[in-house]
Design an enzyme around this catalytic site. Structure first.
Site, PDB file in Angstrom:
ATOM      1  N   ASP A  71      15.340 -12.879 -24.260  1.00 41.19           N
ATOM      2  CA  ASP A  71      16.271 -12.658 -25.366  1.00 41.19           C
ATOM      3  C   ASP A  71      16.462 -11.156 -25.612  1.00 41.19           C
ATOM      4  O   ASP A  71      15.601 -10.351 -25.254  1.00 41.19           O
ATOM      5  CB  ASP A  71      15.723 -13.287 -26.651  1.00 41.19           C
ATOM      6  CG  ASP A  71      15.565 -14.789 -26.535  1.00 41.19           C
ATOM      7  OD1 ASP A  71      16.295 -15.395 -25.733  1.00 41.19           O
ATOM      8  OD2 ASP A  71      14.704 -15.339 -27.249  1.00 41.19           O
TER       9      ASP A  71
HETATM   10  N1  URA Z   1      10.988 -17.720 -25.102  1.00 38.91           N
HETATM   11  C1  URA Z   1      11.789 -17.229 -26.082  1.00 38.91           C
HETATM   12  O1  URA Z   1      11.898 -17.816 -27.162  1.00 38.91           O
HETATM   13  N2  URA Z   1      12.448 -16.090 -25.846  1.00 38.91           N
HETATM   14  C2  URA Z   1      12.347 -15.390 -24.689  1.00 38.91           C
HETATM   15  O2  URA Z   1      12.984 -14.340 -24.547  1.00 38.91           O
HETATM   16  C3  URA Z   1      11.507 -15.909 -23.685  1.00 38.91           C
HETATM   17  C4  URA Z   1      10.832 -17.075 -23.919  1.00 38.91           C
END
Ligand code: URA
Length: 248
Positions: free
Chosen positions: A107
């Site tokens: 993310d």
């Molecule tokens: N899980 C998440 O919630 N976000 C990420 O970026 C990676 C794994």
């Protein structure tokens, strides 16, 4: 100079077909090397030095395969372009000429280990659930999950009507408000870690990926990258536990 490579392997890497299918194409006389039709197996070619044709169209020489581990900073997107103009992870790879792509996603507000490569075959194996490549995350969550909550998350919870695969969790440290947890999962559903903690009432405040399998950041600074070697790749597929399971 480039190393010699088997003709069918060259064709497969160039995206013409799978290796087996490429062998069929060779046997049926559809492949030429420097103008000469090759129908026997085992022919070695030197990419960049010899001209390879498939159905009389030149097959462009493959790029050198490259594997990179980046410590992604927050605020960077893991797509290769962004309509909103936000910074993209590949802009951090100064001096890398190959066109690499991220293996999986992180993310915008997640930092940590991100693999990038131009090797489609390897990327597929890392992402395919049957290989069960474990990813370890450090998640700072609100409050302090009880032992019961931890066990629930470890056994699997329903997310969008599908149970999550078994996970391993451990408390790293806690203060009055938040707890820093280590969580190890092998699935890669979108925003999975955040959704898992949210579902049990402990929303994630910050998230960092520490490792793929046993391949760790090893002190790599935020925004920095290193080129991986064969022994690093082996570590990705090693499922040995990174930390002992011990909960409160
Ligand atoms: N899980 C998440 O919630 N976000 C990420 O970026 C990676 C794994």
């Amino acid at each position: 100079m480039e190393k010699p490579v088997r003709l069918q392997k060259f064709l497969a890497r160039a995206g013409i077909a799978s290796r087996r299918k490429a062998e069929e194409y060779i046997a049926s006389g559809r492949v030429k090397v420097d103008g000469k039709t090759i129908t026997t197996m085992g022919e070695q070619i030197i990419p960049g030095k010899q001209k390879i044709f498939f159905d009389d169209k030149e097959v462009v020489a493959e790029e050198q395969l490259i594997y990179i581990l980046l410590n992604k900073p927050k605020g960077y997107v893991t797509t290769l372009s962004d309509p909103q103009g936000r910074p993209i992870v590949t802009s951090l790879l100064q001096g890398i000429k190959e066109r690499v792509f991220p293996v999986g996603r992180l993310d915008l507000d997640t930092e940590g280990a991100l693999l990038l490569t131009n090797d489609g075959e390897l990327a597929q194996s890392i992402l395919h659930p049957s290989y069960e490549v474990f990813k370890t995350y450090e998640a700072e969550v609100k409050g302090c999950p009880s032992s019961k909550t931890i066990r629930t998350l470890e056994r699997g919870i329903l997310l969008e009507n599908k149970k999550t695969a078994p996970a391993t969790l451990r408390i790293k440290r806690k203060d009055k408000r938040n707890t820093v947890m280590l969580i190890r999962i092998h699935e890669g559903r979108k925003r999975q870690v955040k959704k898992m903690f949210e579902a049990v009432g402990h929303p994630v405040q910050s998230l960092k990926r520490l490792a793929y399998g046993r391949l760790e950041l090893d002190g790599l600074g935020i925004g920095k990258f290193r080129i991986l070697h064969q022994n690093d790749i082996k570590k990705i597929f090693s499922n040995k536990i990174l930390y002992k399971q011990k909960n409160n």
